[in-house]
Design an enzyme around this catalytic site. Structure first.
Site, short mmCIF file in Angstrom:
data_model
loop_
_atom_site.label_atom_id
_atom_site.label_comp_id
_atom_site.label_asym_id
_atom_site.label_seq_id
_atom_site.Cartn_x
_atom_site.Cartn_y
_atom_site.Cartn_z
N ARG A 149 6.63 -112.99 -106.39
CA ARG A 149 6.17 -112.19 -107.61
C ARG A 149 4.82 -111.87 -107.43
NH1 ARG A 149 2.27 -114.84 -107.45
NH2 ARG A 149 1.65 -114.03 -109.60
N GLY A 150 4.18 -110.83 -108.34
CA GLY A 150 3.12 -110.21 -108.00
C GLY A 150 3.27 -108.71 -107.63
N ALA A 151 2.80 -107.61 -108.46
CA ALA A 151 3.15 -106.33 -107.99
C ALA A 151 3.11 -106.04 -106.73
CB ALA A 151 2.35 -105.43 -108.79
N ARG A 210 12.96 -105.91 -111.89
CA ARG A 210 11.53 -106.14 -112.51
C ARG A 210 11.11 -104.94 -112.88
NH1 ARG A 210 8.76 -110.89 -111.18
NH2 ARG A 210 7.46 -110.15 -113.23
N GLN A 261 1.90 -119.81 -113.62
CA GLN A 261 1.46 -119.19 -112.48
C GLN A 261 0.02 -119.71 -112.22
OE1 GLN A 261 2.90 -117.09 -114.81
NE2 GLN A 261 4.28 -115.60 -113.79
N ASP A 281 -0.26 -105.06 -113.20
CA ASP A 281 0.98 -104.72 -112.49
C ASP A 281 1.10 -103.39 -112.68
OD1 ASP A 281 3.32 -107.38 -112.19
OD2 ASP A 281 1.40 -107.77 -113.38
N ASN A 331 -0.77 -106.33 -117.63
CA ASN A 331 -1.01 -107.70 -116.81
C ASN A 331 -0.21 -108.62 -117.67
OD1 ASN A 331 -2.01 -108.98 -114.34
ND2 ASN A 331 -3.13 -109.84 -115.61
N LYS A 332 -0.09 -109.67 -116.99
CA LYS A 332 0.42 -110.99 -117.54
C LYS A 332 0.15 -111.26 -119.12
CE LYS A 332 2.57 -114.98 -117.71
NZ LYS A 332 3.85 -115.39 -117.60
#
Length: 368
Positions: free
Chosen positions: A53-55, A90, A202, A243, A253-254
């Site tokens: 995960r993570g862009a 995603r 996370q 992201d 973002n998150k």
């Protein structure tokens, strides 16, 4: 980056030259396990279930997912199937689409073994480009931390971050953490306040784990503590990842990032966003109106997983039976709340003119 003194990356080619291996991030922080990826389906599952995960890492994994698909069947039909399968995993992170577009351009007009070989070469380049970009973020973000250190000689620099924008979200170095790691390695006294980042935790599970393994001082806090710390002068600067960044500098973002930006703005705390250029989406102008916000399963909010006193890993339910749950994965921070964007080409303003001047080639791609 280092895990107990040993250099690690999040994804790498196996000795056979075609299959992949990843760190399974769903097992962290209590177990460190790696998983082999040998098919398109493996790569898609790894992205969808957040083993990766993570862009930036999603983009690299998608690139290699195309390679795995072509290794099994290099036909045009299978290339199209690979793109459709991976893009559906995603919807928010633009790096995924960018990587798939890059892979399609690379293999178009080729066939058979030549197509497979070209795909693996380009995926490897995307991987190394990610590392180089994040090293650039480290170099350009370091002076921001050094400046904070000069303002308080003899004291540590307190940095707040949200979610995981560390090397676990990339191939190496990370985005928001890149300047933090470089500052630490150069002897600057840094300390990181790590938001736990519900749901999925996370921050508590991943950021705290990687900072600890690299030896960076840090403290885990609940998500709602950041504003309190800022009010009492305990945060010198905030650095988060993203992201997707719009043409006008809005930052997706998150979930919870927007609230941290509001608190930072209200307390005159610099709020920086570290981003690799593939995260910029010049096709989108208004982040709130145009960016699709991923809604994930309710179980991520309704349950939590942890280690019991006797060492067992257990998942427990934390909401009443029958209570509806909403799980929005991201929010958008308007550009007006962003002090500056930390990019591989320097620290720039969060507006269209600055982004276009720094990355004119991205503007031209978006116009195609």
């Amino acid at each position: 980056m280092r895990v107990d003194g040993k250099h690690m990356r999040t994804i790498w080619l196996e000795p056979d030259g075609w299959s992949l291996r990843i760190i399974d991030q769903t097992r962290l922080p209590h177990r460190f396990e790696t998983v082999a990826l040998r098919s398109l389906e493996d790569a898609a599952r790894a992205i969808k279930t957040m083993q990766v995960r993570g862009a930036p890492l999603i983009g690299v994994t998608a690139a290699y997912g195309v390679c795995l698909a072509l290794h099994a069947d290099p036909s045009d039909d299978n290339l199209a199937r690979a793109g459709q399968t991976l893009i559906a995993t995603r919807p928010t992170a633009i790096n995924l689409k960018w990587a798939l577009d890059e892979m399609t351009r690379t293999v178009r007009g080729r066939s058979g073994a030549a197509r497979i070989a070209a795909a693996y070469v380009r995926a490897g380049e995307i991987c190394e480009e990610d590392v180089a970009i994040n090293q650039g973020l480290a170099r350009h973000g370091l002076p921001l931390i050094e400046a904070a250190a000069r303002r308080k000689p003899g004291e540590r620099v307190n940095i707040l971050t949200h979610c995981n924008a560390g090397w676990l979200a990339a191939v190496d170095w990370g985005t928001a953490t890149a300047p933090i790691y470089l500052a630490h390695d150069r002897g600057v006294a840094v300390h990181v306040f790590v938001d736990e980042t519900r749901p999925r935790n996370q921050g508590a599970a991943l950021t705290a784990w990687e900072l600890g393994r690299h030896g960076v001082p840090h403290t885990v806090i609940v998500d709602n503590t950041g504003g309190h710390l800022m009010q009492h002068g305990l945060v010198d600067l905030a650095i988060v990842g993203t992201d997707r960044v719009t043409a006008h500098g809005d930052v997706c973002n998150k979930i919870g990032t927007y609230l941290k930006a509001l608190a930072a703005h209200d307390n005159d705390v610099p709020f920086y966003v570290a981003l690799p250029s593939p995260t910029i989406d010049f096709a989108v102008s208004d982040g709130v109106a145009e960016i699709p916000i991923e809604e994930r399963g309710p179980e991520e909010v309704a349950t939590m997983t942890g280690r019991t006193a006797d060492g067992r890993i257990e998942t427990v339910t934390v909401v009443p039976d029958g209570s509806p749950v909403a799980n929005y994965g991201f929010d958008v921070t308007p550009a007006r709340l962003v002090t500056a964007l930390v990019t591989e080409r320097g620290v720039i303003a969060a507006n269209r003119a600055a982004l276009a001047a720094a990355f004119p080639e991205r503007v031209s791609v978006a116009a195609e």
